[in-house]
Motif scaffolding. Structure first.
Motif, PDB file in Angstrom:
ATOM      1  N   PRO A  34       0.773  -0.950  -0.237  1.00 37.64           N
ATOM      2  CA  PRO A  34      -0.287   0.348   0.366  1.00 37.64           C
ATOM      3  C   PRO A  34       0.859   0.894  -0.336  1.00 37.64           C
ATOM      4  O   PRO A  34       0.315   2.536  -0.314  1.00 37.64           O
ATOM      5  N   MET A 167     -14.339  -4.773   1.145  1.00 37.75           N
ATOM      6  CA  MET A 167     -12.985  -4.354   1.597  1.00 37.75           C
ATOM      7  C   MET A 167     -12.048  -5.332   0.251  1.00 37.75           C
ATOM      8  O   MET A 167     -10.791  -4.546   0.375  1.00 37.75           O
ATOM      9  N   VAL A 168     -12.398  -6.474  -0.335  1.00 34.35           N
ATOM     10  CA  VAL A 168     -11.860  -7.314  -1.303  1.00 34.35           C
ATOM     11  C   VAL A 168     -11.088  -6.171  -2.216  1.00 34.35           C
ATOM     12  O   VAL A 168     -10.168  -5.799  -2.797  1.00 34.35           O
ATOM     13  N   ARG A 170     -11.055  -2.768  -1.946  1.00 29.01           N
ATOM     14  CA  ARG A 170     -10.361  -1.613  -1.460  1.00 29.01           C
ATOM     15  C   ARG A 170      -8.971  -2.186  -1.543  1.00 29.01           C
ATOM     16  O   ARG A 170      -7.514  -1.448  -2.260  1.00 29.01           O
ATOM     17  N   SER A 171      -8.657  -3.182  -1.216  1.00 34.42           N
ATOM     18  CA  SER A 171      -6.974  -4.199  -1.176  1.00 34.42           C
ATOM     19  C   SER A 171      -6.822  -4.595  -2.444  1.00 34.42           C
ATOM     20  O   SER A 171      -5.349  -3.784  -2.882  1.00 34.42           O
ATOM     21  N   THR A 174      -5.552  -0.842  -3.712  1.00 36.74           N
ATOM     22  CA  THR A 174      -4.286  -0.583  -2.868  1.00 36.74           C
ATOM     23  C   THR A 174      -3.127  -0.154  -3.676  1.00 36.74           C
ATOM     24  O   THR A 174      -2.882  -0.267  -4.019  1.00 36.74           O
ATOM     25  N   ARG A 182     -11.115   5.736  -3.337  1.00 37.04           N
ATOM     26  CA  ARG A 182     -10.779   4.623  -3.248  1.00 37.04           C
ATOM     27  C   ARG A 182     -12.839   4.064  -2.524  1.00 37.04           C
ATOM     28  O   ARG A 182     -12.986   2.825  -2.800  1.00 37.04           O
ATOM     29  N   GLY A 439      -4.656 -10.373   4.122  1.00 36.36           N
ATOM     30  CA  GLY A 439      -3.569  -9.613   3.964  1.00 36.36           C
ATOM     31  C   GLY A 439      -2.525  -8.909   4.519  1.00 36.36           C
ATOM     32  O   GLY A 439      -2.613  -9.313   5.400  1.00 36.36           O
ATOM     33  N   GLY A 440      -1.778  -8.095   4.333  1.00 38.07           N
ATOM     34  CA  GLY A 440      -0.196  -7.677   5.296  1.00 38.07           C
ATOM     35  C   GLY A 440       0.702  -8.398   5.192  1.00 38.07           C
ATOM     36  O   GLY A 440       0.916  -8.306   6.667  1.00 38.07           O
ATOM     37  N   VAL A 520      -5.455  -7.683  10.217  1.00 34.49           N
ATOM     38  CA  VAL A 520      -5.823  -7.070   8.942  1.00 34.49           C
ATOM     39  C   VAL A 520      -7.239  -7.306   8.821  1.00 34.49           C
ATOM     40  O   VAL A 520      -7.459  -7.008   7.992  1.00 34.49           O
ATOM     41  N   LEU A 525      -8.068  -6.295   5.409  1.00 38.85           N
ATOM     42  CA  LEU A 525      -7.398  -6.266   4.294  1.00 38.85           C
ATOM     43  C   LEU A 525      -7.282  -7.657   3.920  1.00 38.85           C
ATOM     44  O   LEU A 525      -6.712  -8.396   4.699  1.00 38.85           O
ATOM     45  N   ASP A 527      -7.626 -10.528   0.788  1.00 38.44           N
ATOM     46  CA  ASP A 527      -6.625 -10.858  -1.046  1.00 38.44           C
ATOM     47  C   ASP A 527      -7.785 -12.449  -1.201  1.00 38.44           C
ATOM     48  O   ASP A 527      -7.666 -12.885  -0.534  1.00 38.44           O
TER      49      ASP A 527
END
Length: 590
Positions: A34, A167-168, A170-171, A174, A182, A439-440, A520, A525, A527
């Motif tokens: 990000p 959330m997916v 936005r990720s 990123t 976003r 993620g993260g 996360v 976060l 994916d």
């Protein structure tokens, strides 16, 4: 030191290939995460392409998108095209295909590839055979797939599946948040994915308009003809509950039979033929034939209930008069892709013959409206567009982006397509597994732990390769931390501790932009599982290929056969043999 066999002497260290892959990794590494950095790729036209006195042309690309960087990166090494082709789908080159597939996870794949090759190079120097490394990486990939299957969660398992899908989205955007939009675009991406599934050039259109604010961008449940307007000012500019006729086809050469793509009179004069007129009355007779045909065609449109007619080619003046008389809106000269998008959005069946139109051929739009948008350069009048909105269950939708254009608009369009594709992938609209992963770096830490456990059960030297795979996943997390300006060693140690002490239902990872170690899942976060798994699969495929290739020959055709010593990387092979000559404790000396 014992004598080496012929097979041992022929082993060649693929150092040059690894260096090439590492160089590509070095370029894309900063685009990961990000808090990624933009990369400037400069391209200059050669002197032979310029006219005398013409200044040198610069065509620069600035992007933090891995796919864009990989596509634009000038790579001359033989392994470059192989890596580009295996990691990302081929693009159409100089052909600008609107809506082409935009791959995601490219930077992740290349960073993992570089880490695997670094570890593979270390194992080669220890004397581990490339085949053993490949087998170990394959076993590690099996462990990765099993662990991901355990960690993956379907969107429906969350308390709010819609929020999880956002959330997916936005990720997926990123690191490339154009205009801080976003949050707004994420909700539109979820709506689009639920409506059309996996997007392609026909099902998802993106139109860019200079005027307005980026916050005014929205998802249109239909299509937008941004380069066309209503062909006569006397026609209605707004129609509700509209029945839409799409006339497709094209004019074949110089001959027009009146049934190819528009509302026009037939051309009786074709190649090699001519009309002989002997009196003015015969001219009037021909005109009467045309007029009668036009009236019959428009009467057929009225009988079928047509409110709006959109054509591939033209609508001549005489037809326009009849359309105005009956209150029918006419739009002409729409290109093939937009015509296909319109047909998919409204449910219309494109027809070629305007004399054979039935109500079953018509599509429907809740609203058809002409709007005034950007000011035309050098003109007083502003550009117009026609919006087909409120279509019921459209098979094609349109993102209408306002306040963006040029390279910024292209980047915004790319991010929106990635977001829609990510949500559709998480929903199971692809061949890969449905669901999402944290993620993260949280998933990578879990994978590293599972791989180290699996390494203890591996046979022989494969254990070293599985352990090396675990170290490569740690390098991925280190890259995320380094791009954010964090100390990699301290961060990785703290993450491992947090993962060990994590309670059930939490996933410690790196949360940005705060740069903190936190849950996360709580931070949103997520994916797509299929995308993350594909990154590992592609990275292993390319790494295995690079490690297997130990030589390259000049493929230039010649009547003379290739002689020993003509290998492109012969110097590296000699260096590796010299290394073996200096050592006495490698696998080749057992």
């Amino acid at each position: 030191m014992g004598e080496t066999t012929d097979s041992e002497a022929e082993l060649q260290f693929p150092h040059a290939n690894i260096v090439a892959a590492r160089a590509i990794r070095g370029v894309l590494e900063s685009s990961l995460g990000p808090l990624s950095h933009d990369t400037l790729i400069e391209s200059r036209a050669g002197k032979t392409e310029r006219e005398p006195g013409e200044p040198e042309t610069r065509v620069d690309t600035v992007s933090s998108d891995g796919a864009t960087i990989l596509e634009e990166l000038p790579v001359e090494h033989p392994m470059g095209p192989i890596i580009r082709r295996l990691v990302a789908p081929e693009r159409p080159g100089t052909t600008d295909v609107e809506g082409e597939l935009v791959p995601d996870g490219i930077a992740t794949t290349v960073v993992l590839l570089g880490a695997l090759l670094d570890e593979g190079e270390r194992l080669l120097e220890m004397g581990v055979h490339p085949t053993t490394i490949e087998d170990g990486y394959s076993a590690a990939l099996d462990c990765v797939e099993q662990t991901m299957e355990t960690l993956s969660r379907p969107l429906e398992s969350f308390d709010d599946p819609t929020a999880a899908a956002e959330m997916v989205a936005r990720s997926a955007m990123t690191g490339n948040d154009v205009g801080n939009a976003r949050e707004t675009w994420a909700s539109g991406a979820v709506e689009a994915a639920r409506q059309i599934g996996m997007p392609d050039e026909e099902t998802l259109a993106i139109r860019q308009i200079r005027s307005g604010s980026i916050d005014d961008s929205r998802l249109v449940f239909g299509t937008v003809l941004d380069r066309n307007d209503i062909c006569d000012e006397r026609m209605p500019h707004r129609v509700t509950d509209a029945n839409v006729l799409v006339i497709s086809g094209f004019k074949r050469g110089k001959a027009n039979d009146g049934k190819t793509g528009g509302l026009q009179d037939p051309d009786f004069q074709q190649d090699g033929e001519r009309l002989v007129i002997e009196s003015p009355d015969e001219i009037d007779a021909f005109d009467d034939v045309f007029a009668t045909r036009r009236e019959e065609v428009v009467a057929g449109l009225v009988e079928a209930g047509v409110d709006v007619v959109v054509t591939r080619t033209g609508i001549n003046d005489a037809y326009q008069e009849l359309l105005v008389e009956h209150g029918i809106v006419g739009i002409r000269g729409v290109n093939r892709l937009k015509l296909a998008q319109l047909a998919s959005a409204t449910g219309a069946t494109p027809v070629v013959d305007p004399t054979d139109v039935t109500p079953a051929d018509l599509g429907h739009a809740g609203l058809v409206e002409q709007q005034t948008i950007d000011k035309r350069q050098g003109r007083r009048k502003r550009r117009r567009m026609v919006v087909f909105d409120e279509c019921s269950d459209p098979a094609s939708v349109t993102f209408l982006l306002r306040g963006v254009h040029g390279q910024l608009g292209a980047q915004a369009a790319t991010e929106i397509r990635k977001a829609v594709a990510a949500v559709a992938t998480a929903m199971g609209e692809t061949t890969g597994p449905a669901g999402v992963l944290p993620g993260g770096g949280a998933t990578e830490l879990e994978l590293a732990d599972s791989l180290r456990d699996a390494a203890l059960e591996a046979d022989g030297r494969e254990q070293l390769a599985v352990q090396a795979f675990a170290d490569a996943t740690d390098r991925f997390v280190s890259t995320l931390a380094r791009n954010a300006g964090m100390d990699t060693l301290t961060t990785l140690t703290s993450l491992r501790e947090a993962t060990t002490n994590a309670t059930n239902g939490t996933a410690p990872g790196l949360v940005f932009p705060a740069g903190e170690i936190d849950d996360v899942l709580e931070a949103g976060l997520l994916d797509p599982t299929a995308v993350r798994l594909r990154c590992y699969q592609h990275a292993v495929d390319v790494a295995s290929l690079v490690l297997r290739v130990d030589d390259a020959l000049d493929a230039t055709f010649s009547e003379e056969p290739t002689q020993p010593g003509e290998a492109i990387y012969d110097e590296h092979a000699e260096n590796h043999q010299a290394y073996l000559d200096e050592q006495d404790d490698t696998i080749w000396h057992e």
